[in-house]
Design a protein around this motif. Structure first.
Motif, PDB file in Angstrom:
ATOM      1  N   PHE A   1      40.093  68.201  67.334  1.00 62.98           N
ATOM      2  CA  PHE A   1      39.163  68.049  65.561  1.00 62.98           C
ATOM      3  C   PHE A   1      37.706  67.329  66.086  1.00 62.98           C
ATOM      4  N   VAL A   2      37.117  67.894  65.453  1.00 65.24           N
ATOM      5  CA  VAL A   2      35.914  67.360  65.098  1.00 65.24           C
ATOM      6  C   VAL A   2      36.157  66.873  63.817  1.00 65.24           C
ATOM      7  N   ARG A   3      35.361  65.611  63.197  1.00 63.47           N
ATOM      8  CA  ARG A   3      35.390  65.168  62.038  1.00 63.47           C
ATOM      9  C   ARG A   3      33.744  64.250  61.751  1.00 63.47           C
ATOM     10  N   PHE A   4      33.452  64.370  60.552  1.00 60.88           N
ATOM     11  CA  PHE A   4      32.268  64.458  60.189  1.00 60.88           C
ATOM     12  C   PHE A   4      31.838  62.911  59.163  1.00 60.88           C
ATOM     13  N   ILE A   5      31.657  61.865  58.831  1.00 62.05           N
ATOM     14  CA  ILE A   5      31.213  61.315  57.971  1.00 62.05           C
ATOM     15  C   ILE A   5      30.453  61.405  57.052  1.00 62.05           C
ATOM     16  N   PHE A   6      31.105  61.513  55.558  1.00 65.99           N
ATOM     17  CA  PHE A   6      30.366  62.087  54.803  1.00 65.99           C
ATOM     18  C   PHE A   6      29.844  60.466  54.521  1.00 65.99           C
ATOM     19  N   ASN A   7      31.084  59.391  54.025  1.00 64.80           N
ATOM     20  CA  ASN A   7      31.175  58.487  53.199  1.00 64.80           C
ATOM     21  C   ASN A   7      31.144  57.249  53.619  1.00 64.80           C
ATOM     22  N   GLN A   8      31.332  55.816  52.903  1.00 66.07           N
ATOM     23  CA  GLN A   8      32.315  55.033  53.469  1.00 66.07           C
ATOM     24  C   GLN A   8      33.794  55.341  54.079  1.00 66.07           C
ATOM     25  N   ASP A   9      34.420  55.616  52.737  1.00 64.23           N
ATOM     26  CA  ASP A   9      36.170  56.005  53.352  1.00 64.23           C
ATOM     27  C   ASP A   9      36.317  56.545  54.112  1.00 64.23           C
ATOM     28  N   ASP A  10      35.200  57.636  54.909  1.00 65.80           N
ATOM     29  CA  ASP A  10      35.357  58.685  55.968  1.00 65.80           C
ATOM     30  C   ASP A  10      35.376  57.770  56.833  1.00 65.80           C
ATOM     31  N   ILE A  11      34.983  56.359  57.003  1.00 63.74           N
ATOM     32  CA  ILE A  11      34.868  55.677  58.070  1.00 63.74           C
ATOM     33  C   ILE A  11      35.652  54.767  58.208  1.00 63.74           C
ATOM     34  N   SER A  12      36.236  54.264  57.184  1.00 57.82           N
ATOM     35  CA  SER A  12      38.200  53.095  57.218  1.00 57.82           C
ATOM     36  C   SER A  12      38.568  53.972  57.804  1.00 57.82           C
ATOM     37  N   LYS A  13      38.777  55.498  56.995  1.00 60.47           N
ATOM     38  CA  LYS A  13      39.940  56.700  57.535  1.00 60.47           C
ATOM     39  C   LYS A  13      39.644  56.273  59.078  1.00 60.47           C
ATOM     40  N   PHE A  14      38.263  56.557  59.920  1.00 61.25           N
ATOM     41  CA  PHE A  14      38.436  56.800  61.504  1.00 61.25           C
ATOM     42  C   PHE A  14      39.186  55.714  62.036  1.00 61.25           C
ATOM     43  N   ASN A  15      38.343  54.010  60.986  1.00 58.66           N
ATOM     44  CA  ASN A  15      38.789  52.735  62.179  1.00 58.66           C
ATOM     45  C   ASN A  15      40.382  53.126  61.989  1.00 58.66           C
ATOM     46  N   ARG A  16      40.653  53.591  61.321  1.00 63.21           N
ATOM     47  CA  ARG A  16      42.709  53.495  60.695  1.00 63.21           C
ATOM     48  C   ARG A  16      43.563  54.776  62.042  1.00 63.21           C
ATOM     49  N   ILE A  17      42.587  55.559  62.340  1.00 64.24           N
ATOM     50  CA  ILE A  17      42.865  56.358  63.166  1.00 64.24           C
ATOM     51  C   ILE A  17      42.585  56.110  64.484  1.00 64.24           C
ATOM     52  N   LYS A  18      41.234  55.304  64.633  1.00 69.88           N
ATOM     53  CA  LYS A  18      41.519  54.688  65.403  1.00 69.88           C
ATOM     54  C   LYS A  18      42.340  53.461  66.262  1.00 69.88           C
ATOM     55  N   LYS A  19      42.572  52.862  65.806  1.00 68.74           N
ATOM     56  CA  LYS A  19      43.185  51.694  65.678  1.00 68.74           C
ATOM     57  C   LYS A  19      44.972  52.072  66.057  1.00 68.74           C
ATOM     58  N   ASN A  20      45.523  53.690  65.121  1.00 64.04           N
ATOM     59  CA  ASN A  20      46.830  53.922  65.891  1.00 64.04           C
ATOM     60  C   ASN A  20      46.904  55.236  66.963  1.00 64.04           C
ATOM     61  N   TYR A  21      45.765  55.645  67.359  1.00 62.33           N
ATOM     62  CA  TYR A  21      45.420  56.511  68.587  1.00 62.33           C
ATOM     63  C   TYR A  21      44.531  56.757  68.998  1.00 62.33           C
ATOM     64  N   PRO A  22      43.877  55.288  69.554  1.00 60.96           N
ATOM     65  CA  PRO A  22      42.558  55.013  70.530  1.00 60.96           C
ATOM     66  C   PRO A  22      42.268  56.049  71.468  1.00 60.96           C
ATOM     67  N   LEU A  23      43.854  56.705  72.021  1.00 63.38           N
ATOM     68  CA  LEU A  23      43.232  57.339  74.033  1.00 63.38           C
ATOM     69  C   LEU A  23      42.555  58.620  72.822  1.00 63.38           C
ATOM     70  N   ALA A  24      43.013  59.040  72.011  1.00 64.44           N
ATOM     71  CA  ALA A  24      42.860  60.569  71.143  1.00 64.44           C
ATOM     72  C   ALA A  24      41.137  60.235  70.935  1.00 64.44           C
ATOM     73  N   VAL A  25      40.113  59.399  70.802  1.00 64.06           N
ATOM     74  CA  VAL A  25      38.939  59.508  70.344  1.00 64.06           C
ATOM     75  C   VAL A  25      38.661  59.407  71.666  1.00 64.06           C
ATOM     76  N   LYS A  26      37.776  60.904  71.819  1.00 62.87           N
ATOM     77  CA  LYS A  26      37.403  60.935  72.905  1.00 62.87           C
ATOM     78  C   LYS A  26      35.484  60.764  72.484  1.00 62.87           C
ATOM     79  N   ASP A  27      34.770  61.051  71.576  1.00 65.61           N
ATOM     80  CA  ASP A  27      33.505  60.650  71.382  1.00 65.61           C
ATOM     81  C   ASP A  27      33.100  60.529  69.584  1.00 65.61           C
TER      82      ASP A  27
END
Length: 381
Positions: free
Chosen positions: A314-340
């Motif tokens: 899954f690739v997701r693009f950053i459009f705004n600050q809300d997208d960054i907040s959602k990514f930080n949540r993903i990174k916290k809950n599933y750190p090993l899923a983040v490839k780049d």
């Protein structure tokens, strides 16, 4: 040491340079210096426009290269195929180049072959609009990619301005208008060698929707049944043959209506951008797509002994600050899923694919991961 010419030096071509060097090839890279991230890793760099076909040709004749290629760039493909033809290297014909980079010529050929496409019309300064086309319509320049100049219009009152704005970003000032197709959108990556097409992966696309349809993200392999998958593969195979694609990567885009009808949106004779070709295919299939592009350009037979990795990408693009907040949540809950990932330090307004504010790539191994993450992003897979 064998030599390969690479047309372009952006981030995509940087990956191509690194792969070519890993394969033991001497790399000769051509591009303007501005934004040339591949320059530092290239064995030889030439500050020339990628559209300067004859200027590059003269240098390549002296170098005596063994292959020429590029990935994920519509602008580079006319130069790549021109050089391959002049140097008697592997590529696609000039006719195929026109058919896969000019959306109007593409539409005409697919219509001739009775392949499913929207009703369409070309518009230039002398054109009268065909009143038989039914609104809503999609307006797009015939020769651009990356969502540049694309607009959905619901009536005649919006059409004139949309055509004018699309012409502004067209190199030829010509615009395609076509009936809007309602349905789910997918992209299909393939590799072709000597006219035989191999479908690698089908990816679900997520966009901002009307009016500009900027890509927000991609998910693969798409969650579709075998019957639909087989239909998509058949249509794409026929389309590539109709457009005379014989060698190299291709990226096709289709829509599937609620009734299951497939409609071809575009076919490009190059790898898909947005990390679809360079990352997502390899995550989900273990197939080295970038390596295969190089092998074909060098006249080598590619190895097609690959199978599903049982992973999702899954690739997701950053459009705004809300997208960054959602990514930080993903990174916290599933750190090993983040490839780049990469996120701009300054968030700007997004007007097309080139102005998005960053991205992240996820490698997912279970339905629970998929459901949890897509739920966090409010996305229906």
């Amino acid at each position: 040491m064998k030599k390969i010419a690479i047309i372009g030096a952006n981030e995509f071509q940087h990956r191509l340079v690194l792969k070519a060097k890993a394969l033991g090839l001497e790399t000769h890279v051509f591009a303007w210096e501005e934004g040339a991230v591949a320059k530092e890793d290239a064995d030889y760099f030439y500050p020339l426009s990628i559209t300067d076909k004859d200027g590059i040709l003269q240098i390549l004749k002296e170098i005596n290269v063994n292959g020429v290629c590029s990935i994920a760039s519509d602008l580079a493909m006319p130069t790549v195929n021109y050089l391959a033809e002049k140097l008697k290297l592997v590529g696609n014909s000039n006719e195929s180049t026109i058919l896969t980079t000019n959306k109007y010529e593409m539409r005409k050929r697919l219509k001739e072959k009775n392949l499913p496409i929207p009703k369409f019309q070309i518009v230039n300064k002398d054109t009268e609009i065909n009143n038989k086309l039914q609104f809503p319509l999609i307006v797009k320049p015939i020769d651009r990619s990356g969502s540049r100049g694309i607009y959905k219009v619901k009536d005649k009152g919006e059409l004139t301005e949309a055509i004018s704005r699309a012409k502004e970003v067209s190199f030829t000032e010509e615009v395609l208008i076509e009936e809007y197709i309602v349905g789910e959108e997918y992209s299909i990556e393939a590799i072709s060698q000597n006219g035989v097409h191999h479908i690698l992966q089908i990816t679900k696309k997520f966009t901002t929707g009307s009016p500009n349809f900027i890509e927000m993200g991609h998910f693969s392999p798409a969650k579709i049944d075998k019957r639909l998958k087989d239909k998509i593969i058949d249509v794409v195979d026929q389309s590539l043959t109709a457009l005379k694609v014989r060698n190299g990567a291709s990226h096709s885009e289709i829509k599937v209506s609620d009734s299951g009808e497939i409609v071809i949106i575009e076919v490009a004779a190059r790898m898909g951008g947005d990390f679809i070709g360079s990352d997502m295919v390899q995550i989900t299939t273990n197939f080295d797509y970038v390596k295969s592009v190089i092998q074909i350009a060098m006249g080598e037979i590619i190895d097609l002994d690959f199978r599903s990795s049982n992973k999702y990408a899954f690739v997701r693009f950053i459009f705004n600050q809300d997208d960054i907040s959602k990514f930080n949540r993903i990174k916290k809950n599933y750190p090993l899923a983040v490839k780049d990932y990469a996120i701009n330090s300054k968030i700007i307004d997004v007007t097309d694919s080139s102005t998005r504010n960053g991205y992240y790539i996820l490698e997912l191994c279970s339905d629970k991961q998929i459901n949890d993450i897509l739920h966090m992003l409010d996305i229906d897979k």
